[in-house]
Design an enzyme around this catalytic site. Structure first.
Site, mmCIF file in Angstrom:
data_model
loop_
_atom_site.group_PDB
_atom_site.id
_atom_site.type_symbol
_atom_site.label_atom_id
_atom_site.label_comp_id
_atom_site.label_asym_id
_atom_site.label_seq_id
_atom_site.Cartn_x
_atom_site.Cartn_y
_atom_site.Cartn_z
ATOM 1 N N GLU A 141 0.815 -1.223 0.000
ATOM 2 C CA GLU A 141 0.000 0.000 0.000
ATOM 3 C C GLU A 141 0.851 1.278 0.000
ATOM 4 O O GLU A 141 0.740 2.111 0.897
ATOM 5 C CB GLU A 141 -0.950 -0.010 1.200
ATOM 6 C CG GLU A 141 -1.947 -1.158 1.135
ATOM 7 C CD GLU A 141 -2.972 -1.140 2.258
ATOM 8 O OE1 GLU A 141 -2.693 -0.530 3.324
ATOM 9 O OE2 GLU A 141 -4.048 -1.732 2.088
ATOM 10 N N VAL A 142 1.685 1.397 -1.003
ATOM 11 C CA VAL A 142 2.528 2.597 -1.110
ATOM 12 C C VAL A 142 1.682 3.695 -1.764
ATOM 13 O O VAL A 142 1.791 3.971 -2.960
ATOM 14 C CB VAL A 142 3.811 2.313 -1.919
ATOM 15 C CG1 VAL A 142 4.763 3.500 -1.842
ATOM 16 C CG2 VAL A 142 4.511 1.070 -1.385
#
Length: 435
Positions: A141-142
């Site tokens: 989840e960048v």
């Protein structure tokens, strides 16, 4: 490997509680714990700013590993190296390392200081986990990657995309681990990798052989809203892929291969800024079901019997998400008390305040503000309200005492503020005005 992911952001238990929980996890079929410390790690030197006021001590970290070893649980430390780094980037000292200046979620991979900081963080954590043969680098989840000006410029000049940029950073992190810690095996989450083409994964991105991800079988107790204080009993398992980055055979880029790694997750918060999720004692029945489902390949009768026996419960109903029986697991008192809070606190108080005709007619906010009322009418509801208030205050004192045995003061205060005080404060205010 059957790992229980203890995500310690927000509601880290005291080590004395882990002493009770680790043998239970082992009994239920876990053989490892994935420790995501975040600000609970005792960072030193320039990194000391990252520590929570209630961070574990170095002695605590050693004790955790001793407990794990005693109960045949492998400790895998998790250090986020790309996204989910709010506990770092919220500090003014590190704001310049944000991908997007406004958001503290993700690192800017183009600033040299980012990798330098990560090397320091990884080194301190690994040095305190010399028994561990694994490290988990997160990398899920960048958010907002590719939206910063540095990233836009990089993609423009290198004719690249977000995927190749992501892989470039991961390769740098892996390169450091390979060079410094020979033989250490690396895990990472696979959600970002799923968005990248197989060609890119095989090509310049990592310089390694990569197999397309296949999800492991995972059972996560917290498949519920971030604000939900009590998790549902899972009716099935939830797929979460995890990547195994193969054991390094020398100072070269590691071989990546897909690995089915069952995992049970117990997050305390969805991120560093969210409200608390369910507390660990409350999620134990759900976690037990997940672990036994993994061990038995499904929630079989054998799995069910094991869960009931180990937890001291009478029955489990997956369809209704309920457990029956007194229970005999660590923190069971909190489990039942949270049930009381969820099932009765709000309902009983709102019923007293909103359905009592004498309150609505003769002790309204208007009356209370002006301290004006007829004692005859007030006495018609007074004893009932005072008794309700006394009962809940007594209950909450007991609940707080139980929570303080397991959690640090900040967690206790936040949980009470989120789940108890919004309703009990209304009753407290009414009693104050009545008196």
């Amino acid at each position: 490997m059957r790992l229980v992911h203890l995500d310690l952001k927000g509601a880290a238990p005291r080590v004395s509680y882990l002493e009770q929980v680790f043998p239970l996890l082992s009994q239920l079929g876990a053989n490892g714990v994935l420790m995501e410390y975040e600000d609970m790690f005792p960072f030193k030197g320039e990194l000391e700013i990252l520590r929570s006021p209630y961070a574990y001590s170095e002695e605590d970290i050693e004790r955790i590993q001793q407990l794990a070893e005693q109960h045949k649980l492998e400790v895998v430390p998790l250090v986020q190296t790309f996204g989910h780094v709010e506990f770092i980037l919220k500090h003014e000292k590190y704001q310049h390392l944000r991908e997007v200046e406004r958001f503290p979620n993700s690192f800017n991979p183009h600033v040299p200081d980012t990798l330098a900081l990560l090397k320091s963080i990884l080194s301190q954590v690994i040095e305190k986990h010399r028994r561990s043969t694994w490290i988990h680098i997160g990398a899920d989840e960048v958010f907002h990657l590719g939206e910063g000006m540095d990233s836009k410029n990089w993609m423009s000049h290198n004719k690249g995309d977000v995927g190749t940029m992501y892989l470039k950073h991961i390769k740098e992190v892996l390169g450091f681990l390979t060079a410094q810690y020979w033989g250490l095996r690396v895990l990472m989450w696979d959600d970002m990798l799923r968005k990248i083409s197989v060609g890119a994964l095989r090509g310049e991105g990592t310089g390694t052989a990569v197999v397309a991800p296949v999800p492991g079988s995972s059972a996560a107790p917290t498949l519920c809203p971030a604000w939900q204080a009590s998790p549902p009993v899972p009716a099935g398992t939830y797929p979460v892929g995890m990547w195994l980055l193969g054991k390094h055979e020398g100072p070269k880029a590691p071989c990546c291969c897909c690995h089915q790694c069952p995992l049970s997750a117990v997050p305390a918060e969805y991120d560093h800024y969210s409200v608390l999720c369910e507390l660990l004692p409350v999620s134990i029945p759900s976690l037990a079901i997940c672990l036994q489902t993994l061990v038995n390949g499904g929630f079989t009768e054998e799995a069910k019997r094991k869960v009931l026996d180990v937890l001291g419960l009478e029955s489990v109903q997956l369809e209704q998400s309920t457990c029956e029986g007194r229970g005999a697991f660590p923190g069971v008192e909190i489990y039942h008390m949270v049930e009381q809070v969820n099932g009765h606190l709000k309902e009983s108080i709102l019923k007293a305040l909103e359905e009592e005709s004498a309150i609505k007619g003769w002790f309204s906010p208007y009356h209370r503000k002006r301290q004006f009322g007829n004692p005859r009418n007030m006495e018609s509801f007074g004893s009932k309200v005072l008794k309700l208030h006394e009962d809940w205050e007594s209950f909450v004192r007991d609940l707080r005492a139980q929570l303080e045995r397991i959690y640090f003061p900040d967690t206790v205060e936040e949980w009470m503020e989120e789940n108890v005080n919004p309703y009990l404060d209304q009753l407290r205010d009414l009693v104050r005005d009545y008196r």
